[in-house]
Scaffold this motif. Structure first.
Motif, PDB file in Angstrom:
ATOM      1  N   ILE A 147      -2.422  16.541   0.942  1.00  0.00           N
ATOM      2  CA  ILE A 147      -3.634  16.647   1.759  1.00  0.00           C
ATOM      3  C   ILE A 147      -3.352  16.205   3.194  1.00  0.00           C
ATOM      4  N   LEU A 148      -2.644  15.091   3.334  1.00  0.00           N
ATOM      5  CA  LEU A 148      -2.344  14.570   4.658  1.00  0.00           C
ATOM      6  C   LEU A 148      -1.479  15.546   5.447  1.00  0.00           C
ATOM      7  N   MET A 149      -0.460  16.099   4.829  1.00  0.00           N
ATOM      8  CA  MET A 149       0.415  17.027   5.519  1.00  0.00           C
ATOM      9  C   MET A 149      -0.320  18.311   5.896  1.00  0.00           C
ATOM     10  N   GLY A 150      -1.230  18.771   5.036  1.00  0.00           N
ATOM     11  CA  GLY A 150      -2.002  19.958   5.363  1.00  0.00           C
ATOM     12  C   GLY A 150      -2.879  19.753   6.580  1.00  0.00           C
ATOM     13  N   LEU A 151      -3.515  18.596   6.661  1.00  0.00           N
ATOM     14  CA  LEU A 151      -4.351  18.297   7.817  1.00  0.00           C
ATOM     15  C   LEU A 151      -3.514  18.196   9.090  1.00  0.00           C
ATOM     16  N   ILE A 153      -0.611  19.644   9.741  1.00  0.00           N
ATOM     17  CA  ILE A 153      -0.110  20.961  10.147  1.00  0.00           C
ATOM     18  C   ILE A 153      -1.218  21.795  10.775  1.00  0.00           C
ATOM     19  N   ALA A 154      -2.423  21.741  10.160  1.00  0.00           N
ATOM     20  CA  ALA A 154      -3.541  22.522  10.688  1.00  0.00           C
ATOM     21  C   ALA A 154      -3.951  22.051  12.078  1.00  0.00           C
ATOM     22  N   ALA A 155      -3.902  20.729  12.323  1.00  0.00           N
ATOM     23  CA  ALA A 155      -4.367  20.188  13.604  1.00  0.00           C
ATOM     24  C   ALA A 155      -3.313  20.312  14.701  1.00  0.00           C
ATOM     25  N   GLY A 156      -2.038  20.280  14.346  1.00  0.00           N
ATOM     26  CA  GLY A 156      -1.011  20.236  15.389  1.00  0.00           C
ATOM     27  C   GLY A 156      -0.045  21.386  15.390  1.00  0.00           C
ATOM     28  N   VAL A 157      -0.448  22.587  14.884  1.00  0.00           N
ATOM     29  CA  VAL A 157       0.489  23.691  14.760  1.00  0.00           C
ATOM     30  C   VAL A 157       0.999  24.157  16.125  1.00  0.00           C
ATOM     31  N   ILE A 158       0.141  24.178  17.143  1.00  0.00           N
ATOM     32  CA  ILE A 158       0.566  24.652  18.458  1.00  0.00           C
ATOM     33  C   ILE A 158       1.575  23.696  19.072  1.00  0.00           C
TER      34      ILE A 158
END
Length: 441
Positions: A147-151, A153-158
Motif C-alpha cells: 500500500i505504501l509503495m503504491g501511494l 509511486i502514484a504521487a511521485g511518478v513525474i
C-alpha cells in the motif's frame, strides 16, 4: 537460488530458499563449492590457451629466423659473396632477424605476465548455516509495504521519471558541463554487429548516421580554423559507449574528404580497430613504442578506404600506461603529423584508466564520446573534469546512438547549417610513405 553482490565489497552472497532449512544450507554450500571449481578451471584453461598461442607465435618466428640464417650462410658461401648486391641482401636478412628476435622477446614477456596474472580467484568466505526461523511469508508487513509503495509511486511518478532520465541528451548545456560544444549526434544503426558491420560509412553512406559523421568531420574542421589541429584522440567516460565505432567511421569520413588520415588504436585494454577493419594485430603501436628503432611504416597497414591507414594496437603489453608515457609516443605523433593530414587515436575510457589522459596530452585536441540513454550527466561532467586537469584541449562532445522523434528536428538543424563545409585542415601533397588502400579494395 539467488545471488547478489554486497555493495562496496568483493563478496558474492548466495541465498537458497527451501521449506527445509538444512537442505537450503546444503544447497547453498554446494553451489559455492562448484563456483570455486568453475573459476579455477576457467583460469587454468585461459592461461594455458593464451600461453599456447604466444608460444606458437614464438616457434613460428624462430623457424623463420633459422631459415633466414641458412639463407645468409648460403649467400656468404656463394661465388659472388663479396658483391654489393649480395652484401645488401645479407644486411636486409639480418634486419629481419633482429625484428623477429625483438618480437620473440615481447611474446616471452607476455607469457610471463600471463602466468603471473592468472585472473580473479574465488574462495568461500563464510559457509552457509541452517536458519532457525523462516523469513517468509509475512502477510501483514507485505500488505502494508504494498500500500505504501503504491501511494508513493502514484504521487511521485513525474519526479521519479525525471530523476531516472539523468542521461546525456542533446538539450544539455555541453559547454558548461564538459567545456566544449556538442559536435554531432549520431543516430543508431540497426543490426550492427562487432566487426566489419560497424563501418556504416561504407555500408550506408547515405544514412542518417553517416550524415552525422560528416557533420562531425565538418565541425572538427571549424574547430581547427582558429588553431592548427592535426591530431585528435577519442575517448569516452565509460566502456561500451561506441568511441571505437565513432573513431573508425570518422577516419573514413576524413579519408573520403581527401585528407590523408592515420588511425591509431591506443586502447591496449580492449583493442578493436583491427577487428573492425579486418586486419592483423601481430604488429602495431605496442611494438613501435617498445622498440623505437622500428619505423612507423612497419606497423601501418592499408585499409579498404583510399587515404586511410591503420596502426593497430599490436600485442598487448602488461604495462599500457608506462608504454604510452614514453617519449616515443609523442615523437611518433609528431612524426606522423608531418606525413599525413590528420591523426586519429582511439584511446580507452577516461574514467576507467589513466591511458587516455596520457594520449590526450600528446595530441592537439580530444573528443569525448557519450552514449544516449546510458551515459549519465554526472559521468560526463566527471570525465570532462578529469581531462581538464591536464593540458589537453577539449574539442567537443559526440552523442552516439541518438534515438527518439524529438531529436529529428535538432539533427536536421545541425545538418542544414553545414551545406557548404569548409576545409581548414592543412592538406599535404600526397606522399608515398604512408600505406594507402586501393579503390579496388
Amino acid at each position: 537460488i539467488q545471488s547478489r553482490v554486497e555493495p562496496d565489497t568483493s563478496l558474492l552472497l548466495i541465498g537458497v530458499s527451501d521449506t527445509d532449512p538444512a537442505r537450503a544450507a546444503v544447497i547453498a554450500n554446494i553451489v559455492a563449492d562448484e563456483l570455486v571449481k568453475l573459476v579455477d578451471a576457467r583460469n587454468t584453461a585461459d592461461v594455458a590457451e593464451r600461453t599456447s598461442q604466444l608460444q606458437a607465435n614464438i616457434d613460428s618466428l624462430q623457424d623463420e629466423i633459422d631459415r633466414d640464417r641458412k639463407r645468409i650462410t648460403t649467400l656468404e658461401n656463394a661465388a659472388d659473396a663479396g658483391t654489393q648486391s649480395n652484401l645488401a641482401k645479407i644486411a636486409d636478412i639480418n634486419d629481419k632477424i633482429t625484428r623477429n628476435q625483438n618480437s620473440i622477446e615481447l611474446y616471452r614477456t607476455q607469457i610471463g605476465a600471463t602466468i603471473i596474472n592468472q585472473g580473479d580467484s574465488v574462495k568461500i568466505f563464510s559457509p552457509a548455516i541452517a536458519p532457525t526461523a523462516p523469513y517468509a511469508p509475512r502477510l501483514t508487513l507485505n500488505l502494508m509495504l504494498a500500500i505504501l509503495m503504491g501511494l508513493m509511486i502514484a504521487a511521485g511518478v513525474i519526479l521519479v521519471l525525471d530523476y531516472l532520465d539523468n542521461t546525456v541528451k542533446s538539450s544539455l548545456d555541453f559547454p558548461g558541463l564538459a567545456g566544449g560544444p556538442l559536435l554531432a549526434t549520431v543516430r543508431a544503426v540497426d543490426k550492427m554487429k562487432p566487426g566489419r558491420s560497424q563501418l556504416f560509412m561504407l555500408d550506408e553512406p547515405k544514412g542518417m548516421a553517416a550524415e552525422s559523421i560528416r557533420l562531425l568531420r565538418t565541425n572538427i574542421e571549424f574547430a581547427s580554423a582558429t588553431r592548427e589541429m592535426t591530431s585528435f584522440s577519442l575517448t569516452s567516460p565509460n566502456s561500451g559507449e561506441g568511441k571505437s565505432t565513432i573513431a573508425a567511421n570518422l577516419a573514413i569520413a576524413l579519408a573520403q574528404a581527401g585528407f590523408a588520415t592515420m588511425l591509431i588504436d591506443a586502447d591496449f585494454r580492449r583493442p578493436t580497430q583491427h577487428r573492425i577493419f579486418g586486419t592483423a594485430n601481430d604488429r602495431g603501436l605496442s611494438m613501435l613504442l617498445a622498440f623505437p628503432e622500428n619505423d612507423w611504416s612497419v606497423a601501418a597497414q592499408p585499409t579498404m578506404v583510399p587515404n586511410l591507414s591503420l596502426i593497430p594496437a599490436g600485442p598487448l603489453p602488461p604495462n599500457p600506461a608506462d608504454l604510452l608515457s614514453l617519449d616515443r609516443m609523442q615523437s611518433l605523433v609528431a612524426e606522423l603529423g608531418g606525413q599525413v593530414d590528420v591523426v586519429l587515436i582511439d584511446s580507452p575510457p577516461v574514467l576507467a584508466v589513466s591511458d587516455p589522459l596520457i594520449v590526450a596530452s600528446q595530441v592537439d585536441g580530444t573528443l569525448l564520446v557519450t552514449l544516449a540513454g546510458k551515459t549519465r550527466v554526472d559521468a560526463l561532467r566527471k570525465a570532462a573534469q578529469v581531462l581538464q586537469r591536464g593540458t589537453p584541449r577539449m574539442v567537443g562532445v559526440v552523442i552516439n546512438q541518438q534515438t527518439g522523434t524529438n531529436d529529428d528536428s535538432y539533427y536536421y538543424q545541425e545538418y542544414g547549417a553545414v551545406a557548404e563545409p569548409g576545409s581548414v585542415f592543412r592538406r599535404r601533397p600526397r606522399k608515398q610513405t604512408a600505406p594507402q588502400g586501393s579503390a579496388a579494395d
